[in-house]
Design an enzyme around this catalytic site. Structure first.
Site, PDB file in Angstrom:
ATOM      1  N   SER A 191     -23.864 -21.677   9.854  1.00  0.00           N
ATOM      2  CA  SER A 191     -23.317 -22.829  10.579  1.00  0.00           C
ATOM      3  C   SER A 191     -24.184 -23.253  11.760  1.00  0.00           C
ATOM      4  O   SER A 191     -23.775 -23.191  12.933  1.00  0.00           O
ATOM      5  CB  SER A 191     -21.896 -22.507  11.016  1.00  0.00           C
ATOM      6  OG  SER A 191     -21.153 -22.193   9.875  1.00  0.00           O
TER       7      SER A 191
ATOM      8  N   ARG B 103     -32.674 -25.971  14.879  1.00  0.00           N
ATOM      9  CA  ARG B 103     -32.625 -25.302  16.187  1.00  0.00           C
ATOM     10  C   ARG B 103     -31.360 -24.474  16.241  1.00  0.00           C
ATOM     11  O   ARG B 103     -30.383 -24.772  15.559  1.00  0.00           O
ATOM     12  CB  ARG B 103     -32.637 -26.313  17.340  1.00  0.00           C
ATOM     13  CG  ARG B 103     -31.353 -27.071  17.565  1.00  0.00           C
ATOM     14  CD  ARG B 103     -31.556 -28.286  18.413  1.00  0.00           C
ATOM     15  NE  ARG B 103     -32.301 -29.289  17.687  1.00  0.00           N
ATOM     16  CZ  ARG B 103     -31.753 -30.144  16.808  1.00  0.00           C
ATOM     17  NH1 ARG B 103     -30.459 -30.087  16.537  1.00  0.00           N
ATOM     18  NH2 ARG B 103     -32.472 -31.036  16.171  1.00  0.00           N
TER      19      ARG B 103
ATOM     20  N   ASP C   2     -20.420 -24.789   7.748  1.00  0.00           N
ATOM     21  CA  ASP C   2     -18.966 -24.572   7.785  1.00  0.00           C
ATOM     22  C   ASP C   2     -18.178 -25.875   7.632  1.00  0.00           C
ATOM     23  O   ASP C   2     -17.078 -25.894   7.062  1.00  0.00           O
ATOM     24  CB  ASP C   2     -18.529 -23.805   9.048  1.00  0.00           C
ATOM     25  CG  ASP C   2     -19.080 -24.373  10.346  1.00  0.00           C
ATOM     26  OD1 ASP C   2     -19.808 -25.372  10.302  1.00  0.00           O
ATOM     27  OD2 ASP C   2     -18.795 -23.797  11.419  1.00  0.00           O
TER      28      ASP C   2
HETATM   29  C1  BGC Z   1     -23.612 -26.106  14.628  1.00  0.00           C
HETATM   30  C2  BGC Z   1     -23.012 -26.684  13.368  1.00  0.00           C
HETATM   31  C3  BGC Z   1     -21.657 -26.090  13.122  1.00  0.00           C
HETATM   32  C4  BGC Z   1     -20.782 -26.209  14.357  1.00  0.00           C
HETATM   33  C5  BGC Z   1     -19.432 -25.553  14.160  1.00  0.00           C
HETATM   34  C6  BGC Z   1     -22.641 -26.259  15.787  1.00  0.00           C
HETATM   35  O1  BGC Z   1     -23.155 -25.651  16.923  1.00  0.00           O
HETATM   36  O2  BGC Z   1     -24.822 -26.752  14.952  1.00  0.00           O
HETATM   37  O3  BGC Z   1     -23.854 -26.433  12.262  1.00  0.00           O
HETATM   38  O4  BGC Z   1     -21.061 -26.757  12.054  1.00  0.00           O
HETATM   39  O5  BGC Z   1     -21.417 -25.623  15.458  1.00  0.00           O
HETATM   40  O6  BGC Z   1     -19.553 -24.204  13.839  1.00  0.00           O
END
Ligand code: BGC
Length: 491
Positions: A158, A173, A211
């Protein structure tokens, strides 16, 4: 009795205490800082729509709008047994999911492992060893001695990743306070595969998923009105479906323009250039002191990781700098420690049912060794409400932007994450903001559904990951090989 501005606490009738004038002035200032009115919500939403479109263009914008190669909604008829690995912001979870022959039904077994804090700022090898270790423990506990080389795994990673294929993902990143060296700019799939190969765990990675995409797909498995998946947890983000014809940056793939493609927006990066979000001096400090300054501007105002820190920064400032000097004469060393309060602390403050805020007083005493006086407790409560309300209202701008962009006048939005599920009033406040942004008339009765409802989602990182693996296997079976890097892994 002193009025502290408009609010509707659920179980307290309001303050019955004489709050001194200087503290009331301070509260008013905080209200000005943290209140986002309807006009601003609408302005943010309009800008958001443009930025979503920009992210899909060849030039790109702040919001990554990552194509995920998840190319279909589930029908509810998917079947099979899958593994899912969920590397979120706080925990690591391994699940085995059985999509049963009953429509939209599943069984799940799972084990949770805490992500050690030091891992989040360690190096890549330590991370992948830990991940492989958890997976190995799970497999040995549930399938000792079995050959699992036919078992397919969906890996919920995620973080923002560029996916040229569903079984590939280059980390753009780190977010959510992670800062592990040697991973940014790299494809995480071979790193993961090498770590499990070293341990002789014969599992095939079938899909790398976000996610939010998992949440969308898992929710759509049981509810056909689902159009958007959101996470409001440690981080915040959303996914929805576009047609490839609306994704100019995929034009070179020459896919039929009506091909559906789930987009992981990575909307946490909205307004990184600070054009529209009403940032306070506290938001600026959070950003400056984070491992990735200048990134995730929207997320840093909304996500669970930051809500407690915002609250802490305001209180420290009111002690040190403002005329009021709250907690005067007390040692606030514990409060000075960055990230010492998480969003569950704010939840507890907002949930304090007592007129005299005695639970909040206990919390401050037990956690921070501070004894706020009665007026300070009123300020603390109001501050928590302001921060929690702002987060919910800003979140609604993202949902409204996707709905407006896609022309969804009525749909369901599946949401998951600790803030959505546990933060008091987050849902109602978000729903109220959506009503204001989209100009819905007042409800005739409380039972009436809103045209766009944000509902608690199914488990995206477990069931969603399994479904996406199943959908991908089906696609390969049907001969649709778009976005597949290692066909041999799909047998
Ligand atoms: C991430 C996402 C993720 C979200 C919730 C963010 O910091 O970059 O990829 O879906 O958090 O978990």
């Amino acid at each position: 009795m002193v009025g502290l501005g408009p609010r509707k606490p659920p179980s307290r009738k309001g303050s019955m205490v004489d709050v001194p004038k200087d503290l009331i002035d301070e509260i008013k200032k905080l209200e000005e800082h943290f209140t986002v009115d309807t006009a601003k919500l609408k302005e943010i939403t309009e800008h958001f729509i443009n930025e979503l479109t920009k992210g899909l263009s060849v030039e790109g914008g702040s919001i990554p709008m990552n194509p995920t190669w998840c190319m279909a909604m589930p029908t509810g008829e998917e079947q099979g047994t899958f593994l899912a690995l969920d590397m979120g912001g706080t925990n690591l979870r391994v699940c085995e999911i059985i999509l049963t022959d009953q429509k939209s039904e599943f069984d799940i077994i799972q084990s949770k492992y805490r992500m050690p804090e030091e891992l989040k700022t360690g190096d890549a090898d330590e991370l992948w060893e830990y991940v492989a270790d958890c997976l190995q423990q799970f497999v040995e506990a549930h399938h000792p001695g079995e050959n699992l080389d036919k078992m397919h795994l969906g890996f919920t990673f995620s973080y923002p990743a560029t996916q040229d294929y569903i079984d590939h993902g280059v980390l753009q990143r780190w977010t959510k306070g992670f800062d592990i060296s040697g991973v940014e700019g790299e494809n995480v799939v071979p790193m993961f595969e090498a770590a499990i190969a070293r341990r002789g765990v014969p599992i095939k990675l079938t899909a790398l998923i976000n996610d939010t995409t998992g949440t969308l797909i898992a929710s759509a498995y049981t509810d056909t009105k689902m159009k958007i998946g959101c996470i409001f947890g440690t981080g915040c983000n959303a996914a929805y479906f576009e047609n490839t014809g609306s994704i100019p940056k995929l034009a070179h793939m020459k896919l039929p323009p009506d091909t559906p493609m789930a987009i992981n927006c990575e909307w946490g990066a909205f307004d990184n250039e600070h054009k529209v979000l009403p940032r306070t001096p506290y938001d600026i400090i959070i950003d400056k002191d984070s491992p990735r300054p200048g990134q995730q501007a929207f997320e840093k105002m909304i996500a669970g990781l930051y809500l407690g820190e915002l609250f802490r920064l305001v209180l420290v400032n009111l002690h040190d700098n403002e005329g009021v000097h709250i907690f005067e004469g007390q040692n606030i060393d514990k409060l000075r420690k960055a990230y010492t309060l998480d969003s569950s602390f704010l939840s507890l403050v907002e949930e304090d049912p007592f007129e005299n805020l005695s639970e909040t007083a206990d919390l401050f005493q037990n956690k921070l060794s501070i004894s706020p006086n009665r007026s300070e407790l009123e300020l603390i409560r109001r501050l928590a409400e302001l921060i929690g309300t702002r987060a919910a209202r800003l979140s609604a701008c993202g949902v409204a932007a996707i709905a407006k962009k896609k022309g969804y006048e009525s749909c369901h939005v599946g949401a998951d994450g600790s803030v959505f599920n546990k933060y008091p009033h987050f849902k109602q406040r978000g729903a109220q903001a959506l009503r204001e942004i989209l100009d819905w008339p007042e409800k005739k009765n409380q039972k009436e559904e809103d045209p766009i409802e944000i509902l608690a989602a199914e488990d995206g990182s477990g069931v969603g990951a399994a479904l996406i693996a199943a959908l991908t296997l089906q696609r390969v079976k049907d001969g649709n090989m778009a976005g597949i890097l290692h066909p041999e892994n799909f047998k």
